[in-house]
Design a protein around this motif. Structure first.
Motif, mmCIF file in Angstrom:
data_model
loop_
_atom_site.group_PDB
_atom_site.id
_atom_site.type_symbol
_atom_site.label_atom_id
_atom_site.label_comp_id
_atom_site.label_asym_id
_atom_site.label_seq_id
_atom_site.Cartn_x
_atom_site.Cartn_y
_atom_site.Cartn_z
ATOM 1 N N TYR A 110 -20.235 55.346 7.215
ATOM 2 C CA TYR A 110 -21.503 56.401 7.182
ATOM 3 C C TYR A 110 -21.171 58.057 7.590
ATOM 4 N N PHE A 111 -20.432 58.002 9.213
ATOM 5 C CA PHE A 111 -19.849 59.117 9.805
ATOM 6 C C PHE A 111 -18.721 59.866 9.633
ATOM 7 N N LEU A 112 -17.624 58.286 8.415
ATOM 8 C CA LEU A 112 -16.584 59.355 9.083
ATOM 9 C C LEU A 112 -16.258 60.217 7.625
ATOM 10 N N ILE A 113 -16.992 59.286 6.376
ATOM 11 C CA ILE A 113 -16.188 60.131 4.531
ATOM 12 C C ILE A 113 -16.969 60.926 5.095
ATOM 13 N N PRO A 114 -17.705 61.931 5.211
ATOM 14 C CA PRO A 114 -18.303 63.275 5.523
ATOM 15 C C PRO A 114 -17.440 64.016 6.512
ATOM 16 N N LEU A 115 -17.163 63.300 7.194
ATOM 17 C CA LEU A 115 -16.147 64.175 8.275
ATOM 18 C C LEU A 115 -15.033 64.182 8.208
ATOM 19 N N SER A 138 -16.913 46.663 10.164
ATOM 20 C CA SER A 138 -17.158 45.888 9.129
ATOM 21 C C SER A 138 -17.640 46.734 7.788
ATOM 22 N N ALA A 139 -18.037 45.608 6.898
ATOM 23 C CA ALA A 139 -18.819 46.231 5.450
ATOM 24 C C ALA A 139 -20.325 46.401 6.058
ATOM 25 N N THR A 140 -21.392 46.786 5.652
ATOM 26 C CA THR A 140 -22.285 46.621 5.325
ATOM 27 C C THR A 140 -23.144 46.124 4.766
ATOM 28 N N PRO A 141 -24.438 45.763 4.204
ATOM 29 C CA PRO A 141 -25.099 45.433 2.640
ATOM 30 C C PRO A 141 -25.541 47.049 2.865
ATOM 31 N N SER A 142 -26.028 47.651 3.527
ATOM 32 C CA SER A 142 -26.256 49.266 3.318
ATOM 33 C C SER A 142 -25.241 49.656 1.992
ATOM 34 N N GLY A 143 -24.248 48.812 1.337
ATOM 35 C CA GLY A 143 -22.984 49.714 0.929
ATOM 36 C C GLY A 143 -21.687 50.230 1.174
ATOM 37 N N ASP A 144 -22.125 50.443 3.003
ATOM 38 C CA ASP A 144 -21.183 51.305 3.968
ATOM 39 C C ASP A 144 -19.141 50.473 3.654
ATOM 40 N N VAL A 145 -18.531 50.957 3.264
ATOM 41 C CA VAL A 145 -17.165 50.046 3.299
ATOM 42 C C VAL A 145 -17.279 49.897 5.071
ATOM 43 N N SER A 290 -10.819 49.895 -5.011
ATOM 44 C CA SER A 290 -11.171 48.617 -2.917
ATOM 45 C C SER A 290 -11.783 48.119 -3.369
ATOM 46 N N ALA A 291 -12.463 46.731 -2.699
ATOM 47 C CA ALA A 291 -13.239 46.299 -2.991
ATOM 48 C C ALA A 291 -12.703 45.684 -1.273
ATOM 49 N N ASP A 292 -14.529 44.929 -0.417
ATOM 50 C CA ASP A 292 -15.109 45.305 0.371
ATOM 51 C C ASP A 292 -16.429 43.855 0.926
ATOM 52 N N ILE A 293 -15.826 43.536 1.963
ATOM 53 C CA ILE A 293 -16.722 42.433 2.046
ATOM 54 C C ILE A 293 -17.197 41.784 2.998
ATOM 55 N N PRO A 294 -18.096 41.661 3.859
ATOM 56 C CA PRO A 294 -18.613 40.945 5.260
ATOM 57 C C PRO A 294 -19.318 40.088 5.450
ATOM 58 N N GLY A 321 -11.591 50.726 -14.706
ATOM 59 C CA GLY A 321 -10.801 52.232 -15.575
ATOM 60 C C GLY A 321 -11.523 53.479 -14.648
ATOM 61 N N GLY A 322 -10.167 54.689 -14.947
ATOM 62 C CA GLY A 322 -10.248 55.500 -14.943
ATOM 63 C C GLY A 322 -9.036 56.007 -13.237
ATOM 64 N N CYS A 323 -9.005 56.639 -12.756
ATOM 65 C CA CYS A 323 -8.391 57.517 -11.761
ATOM 66 C C CYS A 323 -8.600 57.284 -10.374
ATOM 67 N N ALA A 324 -9.907 56.753 -10.256
ATOM 68 C CA ALA A 324 -10.743 56.327 -8.694
ATOM 69 C C ALA A 324 -11.624 56.042 -8.932
ATOM 70 N N SER A 325 -11.858 55.130 -7.551
ATOM 71 C CA SER A 325 -13.025 53.386 -8.030
ATOM 72 C C SER A 325 -14.178 54.312 -7.620
ATOM 73 N N MET A 326 -15.421 53.884 -6.964
ATOM 74 C CA MET A 326 -16.665 53.733 -7.267
ATOM 75 C C MET A 326 -17.040 54.509 -5.879
ATOM 76 N N ILE A 327 -16.109 54.377 -4.595
ATOM 77 C CA ILE A 327 -15.549 54.919 -3.230
ATOM 78 C C ILE A 327 -15.071 56.578 -3.242
ATOM 79 N N GLY A 328 -14.162 56.862 -4.365
ATOM 80 C CA GLY A 328 -13.263 57.233 -4.425
ATOM 81 C C GLY A 328 -13.819 58.826 -4.851
ATOM 82 N N ALA A 329 -14.764 58.402 -5.858
ATOM 83 C CA ALA A 329 -14.418 59.669 -7.264
ATOM 84 C C ALA A 329 -15.830 60.376 -6.454
#
Length: 403
Positions: A110-115, A138-145, A290-294, A321-329
């Motif tokens: 949550y802090f790293l991606i905006p930074l 780790s990942a969290t249930p709120s959607g953070d990878v 990518s995929a992530d699960i804790p 599909g596409g050239c980007a996943s949800m977290i990278g788009a």
């Protein structure tokens, strides 16, 4: 007659708060955000992780002004110049130390991606150490990878835009979610030393075929056999599909924090105990999925279940599909909007571009005066993909011009 202060853009509710603060910082436009959880009976206004993010923005900028109402349900943010870990900004030895509160429920991403979005437009390098009892790697249930996914699936995207030098994410101390999903007492350091005036214009039109899969199985404070069981379950599904599969196993001890025991002031207790799995698939053209699960803090899931579930999430991400996943788009579309004044194109799955978060990003970009998106069907006529065209606004790095 001189013009007065620029009127702030007005937003309502706490949705996409970090995203809007990042766009405000990059464009230099002040924002006024109100109605932040006004109807919450116990905790109205800003939550601890949101206040901590505001303090982080204040640390990496110079001249920012933050005004928060008494109830915490409204704030005004007037951005300053992004200076990074410059001397005089609180950095010690070139490293800016930022402590997350114990009641933080969001992952460190949550802090790293905006930074990471701010770092290329900084006047100097960014070197931030995120520490404290609230760091959850780790990942969290709120959607953070997880921090592993940021390192393996987010940071490589910056190479598309010519941002490749001196970029590193170090996971110094691992942690899972603590009791009630709060805190983890981990430690992560982000080094981002490649600054530039304008990102390159990109054309991502060929998704390619998946050629290899990499991953990290991690456990903190539990038996190392959990990693072996997750890896075996994941490879049981992946091996028939591709031969190039490698999953690294990382075993660490659980972080210790003061237990606040009055009878024994020196007592310490474990926190952030658990395990998880992060997987990244790379195609022949460099596209990443990518995929992530804790493991949840309440337990109840076996390592085999988590390993198979993470693989199924990865296969679902590839199927979009596409050239980007949800977290990278969101990262790709944001950097395209701030690129040079040319038309960039990216092929993205329709399920991703129609997601609520991506639609909200497009609206926010328009609100801040950046270009809208154009859509067309790809030349190969695949129903699951669409080509998104973005005209860069040419918002140059002011700090680089000054230096």
């Amino acid at each position: 007659m001189t013009d007065g202060p620029q009127a702030p853009l007005r937003f309502f509710s706490q949705k996409a708060l970090a995203q809007r603060l990042v766009l405000s910082t990059l464009t230099g436009q002040p924002v006024h955000i109100s109605q932040i959880r006004p109807s919450s009976p116990l905790n109205p206004g800003l939550e601890p992780h949101e206040v901590s993010f505001l303090r982080l923005l204040e640390s990496v900028t110079n001249g920012s002004v933050i005004e928060i109402s008494y109830s915490g349900t409204a704030l005004i943010y007037r951005p300053g110049l992004i200076t990074g870990s410059a001397p005089g900004s609180g950095a010690s030895g070139g490293v800016l130390r930022h402590e997350l509160p114990a009641r933080c429920v969001r992952g460190v991403s949550y802090f790293l991606i905006p930074l990471c979005l701010l770092a290329p437009f900084s006047k100097g390098p960014i070197n931030v150490l995120l520490t404290g009892p609230g760091v959850i790697t780790s990942a969290t249930p709120s959607g953070d990878v997880s921090a592993d996914t940021v390192r393996t699936a987010i940071l490589p995207l910056y190479s598309y835009f010519g941002i490749t030098n001196n970029i590193e994410l170090r996971i110094i101390k691992r942690s899972n979610m603590g009791p009630k999903g709060q805190g983890g007492a981990g430690e992560v350091q982000l080094v981002f030393g490649h600054q530039l005036r304008l990102p390159k214009t990109i054309h991502l039109l060929k998704p390619g075929r998946v050629k290899k899969i990499r991953g990290v199985a991690y456990c903190t404070g539990v038996s190392a056999s959990n990693n072996a069981r997750m890896i075996e379950a994941a490879r049981g599904v992946l091996n028939p599909m591709t031969a190039d599969v490698y999953i690294y196993s990382d075993v660490t001890s659980a972080p210790l924090i003061p237990s606040n025991n009055s009878s024994n002031p020196n007592a310490r207790s474990k926190i952030g105990v658990g395990f998880g799995l992060s997987l990244v698939a790379e195609s022949s053209t460099g596209s990443l999925y990518s995929a992530d699960i804790p493991s949840p803090p309440t337990g109840g899931y076996s390592p085999e279940d988590l390993g198979q579930q993470c693989v199924f999430q990865l296969l679902e991400a590839i199927s979009t599909g596409g050239c980007a996943s949800m977290i990278g788009a969101s990262t790709i579309l944001t950097l395209m909007a701030f690129g040079s004044e040319d038309i960039g194109r990216a092929r993205i799955g329709k399920r991703i571009i129609s997601d609520k978060q991506i639609v909200e990003l497009g609206r926010d970009l328009r609100t801040f005066g950046l270009s809208g998106w154009g859509f067309r069907e790809p030349a190969t006529e695949q129903d699951d993909d669409i080509v998104v065209s973005v005209i860069g606004k040419g918002v140059a790095n002011v700090g680089r011009k000054i230096s």
